[in-house]
Design an enzyme around this catalytic site. Structure first.
Site, PDB file in Angstrom:
ATOM      1  N   TYR A 149       0.861  -1.181   0.000  1.00 17.86           N
ATOM      2  CA  TYR A 149       0.000   0.000   0.000  1.00 17.86           C
ATOM      3  C   TYR A 149       0.896   1.230   0.000  1.00 17.86           C
ATOM      4  CZ  TYR A 149      -3.512   3.401   1.549  1.00 17.86           C
ATOM      5  OH  TYR A 149      -4.353   4.486   1.655  1.00 17.86           O
ATOM      6  N   ASP A 244       9.401   2.858  -0.198  1.00 16.00           N
ATOM      7  CA  ASP A 244       8.354   3.521   0.581  1.00 16.00           C
ATOM      8  C   ASP A 244       8.550   3.170   2.047  1.00 16.00           C
ATOM      9  OD1 ASP A 244       6.108   4.503   1.771  1.00 16.00           O
ATOM     10  OD2 ASP A 244       4.675   3.583   0.381  1.00 16.00           O
ATOM     11  N   LYS A 276       3.996   9.111   8.690  1.00 13.86           N
ATOM     12  CA  LYS A 276       3.726   8.513   9.997  1.00 13.86           C
ATOM     13  C   LYS A 276       4.673   9.027  11.105  1.00 13.86           C
ATOM     14  CE  LYS A 276       0.807   4.901   8.253  1.00 13.86           C
ATOM     15  NZ  LYS A 276       0.886   4.392   6.892  1.00 13.86           N
TER      16      LYS A 276
END
Ligand code: PLP
Length: 444
Positions: A149, A244, A276
């Site tokens: 994702y 990522d 995050k």
């Protein structure tokens, strides 16, 4: 419908209000509890390792806002930094010092990152990195892996993890076929498939994007040599490698997953995305990498990218203060907490006779309800999801808040002290029995 061990009237009232004005009552799909059933808990406060919901119940938090709250909720130093920043204004629409400090902190920690551009979400980071890779190479195809994702970027939603996995969506509606055709989706950990794709269309491929260590189909670390192989193949064909690290960055180590697995002899990734943890619970994310590639971004170069709130002074104050507290001692503690919880999860599920594997990447971990290790999305999906739901609800009723999906990582924080960990451990025997019950009664 399954009966849940207790209801949550105040959360249910809030959900009813939310449903009237917001699709599904939530602003991010997995929060809705659709995968596990029951009423999503509306939280009112967080302190250290605990969350409190609208009904006044306290939970040990093993979601940590999906990763950002690595220091726990309301860490005093972050609270002070945010207060100080807010007292000087919220947003200027000009450069300000905190964003420089945050960029310096990232560049100092992650070797391959020479320059960064700050954005407000991980989605923006990956979207911008893809645009930059296309601008740099003059090519349009992107390779991604099933189960990874990268945010809800159109071209990256094909066979994505996270909510897309939770709801078993093949892909998202609303993504034009032409856009999807620009994306090649390959099985994770399958270097042969990558080599074959490059042999066929290598001259058209701008980039390979991969989660540094996937955490959005549950935790599925790269097989030894896989990341290194991606580096070798992309370099051979002049494509960029985008790692990522939105989830793993500053979570798996001070330098993220790269700090654990890299540097690779075949070379570092060209671009890295972050989010995050680096925002400390505020909207701050980034993409960065090779200076010669980053130099193509406006205002230096022709690849356009911008943001009204990018580098926001309050978000960057939270982010830089959080990162400065991400010390070697913190990672030692995160590791201890993960060790204690994973060992007892394993022990109790074994005792209850529940097929399971616990997989880890640094302090990130998740449990798959099947008996074989998981190396790909295909395998991640072949687990007993109702067993997870039963396990989840048992933990919830005992005051432990797990991710409400079998396809997500669990997160711990530096605030998870022995008392909080003991509460988690004490809840596990009953949860394991609940999972065993689901295995015995529900066929999948
Ligand atoms: C969370 C996540 C994203 C998206 O970040 P948002 O801030 O939710 O847009 C991208 N990539 C990975 C690996 C993630 O875990």
């Amino acid at each position: 419908m399954t009966a849940y061990p207790f209801d949550a009237p105040a959360s249910q009232d809030l959900l009813d209000r939310a449903l009237a004005v917001t699709p599904g009552g939530v602003n991010s799909p997995v929060r809705a509890f659709r995968a596990v059933g029951g009423t999503p808990r509306f939280m009112v406060s967080g302190e250290g390792p605990y969350l409190k919901d609208a009904d006044g119940r306290e939970y040990v938090d093993l979601v940590c806002s999906w990763g950002p709250m690595i220091l726990g909720h309301g860490h005093p130093a972050v609270v002070d930094a945010v207060r100080e920043a807010v007292s000087r204004g919220f947003s200027f629409g000009t450069p300000s010092e905190n964003e420089v400090a945050l960029a310096e902190e990232i560049v100092a920690r992650v070797d391959p990152v020479e320059q960064v551009r700050l954005v407000s979400s991980g989605t923006e980071a990956t979207m911008s990195a893809i645009r930059l890779a296309r601008g740099f190479t003059g090519r349009s195809l992107v390779v991604k892996f099933a189960g990874c994702y990268h945010g809800h970027v159109d071209s990256l939603l094909a066979q994505a993890g996270s909510g897309v996995a939770t709801f078993a969506l093949p892909d998202s509606a609303g993504v034009p076929k032409e856009m999807a055709a620009e994306t090649i989706v390959l099985p994770y950990n399958d270097l042969g498939a990558v080599e074959a794709a490059f042999a066929e269309r290598g001259a058209e491929i701008a980039a390979v994007i991969t989660e540094a260590s996937p955490g959005n189909m549950g935790v599925v670390p790269p097989a030894p040599g896989f990341t290194e192989g991606l580096r070798r193949v992309t370099a051979a064909y002049g494509a960029l490698l985008i790692s990522d690290e939105v989830m793993t960055g500053f979570r798996c180590s001070e330098a993220g997953w790269f700090g654990l697995e890299g540097p690779y002899t075949a070379g570092a990734p060209d671009l890295v995305t972050f989010g995050k943890v680096m925002g400390g619970g505020f909207p701050a994310a980034a993409f960065g990498g090779r200076a010669d590639v980053m130099a193509l971004l406006a205002p230096l170069g022709p690849v356009y990218q911008a943001g009204t709130l990018s580098g926001n002074p309050v978000a960057t104050a939270a982010g830089v203060t959080t990162l400065r507290h991400c010390t070697p001692d913190l990672y030692t503690r995160l590791g201890e907490v993960a060790d204690a919880i994973t060992a007892t999860v394993d022990q109790e599920l074994s005792r209850a006779g529940v097929p399971h594997v616990v997989q880890r990447a640094g302090s990130m971990f998740s449990v798959f309800f099947r008996d074989q290790p998981v190396t790909s999305y295909h395998e991640a999906k072949a687990q007993h999801v109702p067993a997870f739901s039963a396990f989840f609800h048992s933990m919830l009723s005992q005051g432990v808040y797990l991710p409400p999906s079998a396809f997500e990582s669990w997160f711990v924080s530096g605030a998870h002290d022995d008392a909080a960990v003991d509460r988690v451990l004490a809840a596990l025997p009953a949860a394991a029995s609940a999972a065993a019950g689901a295995f015995a009664t529900i066929d999948v």
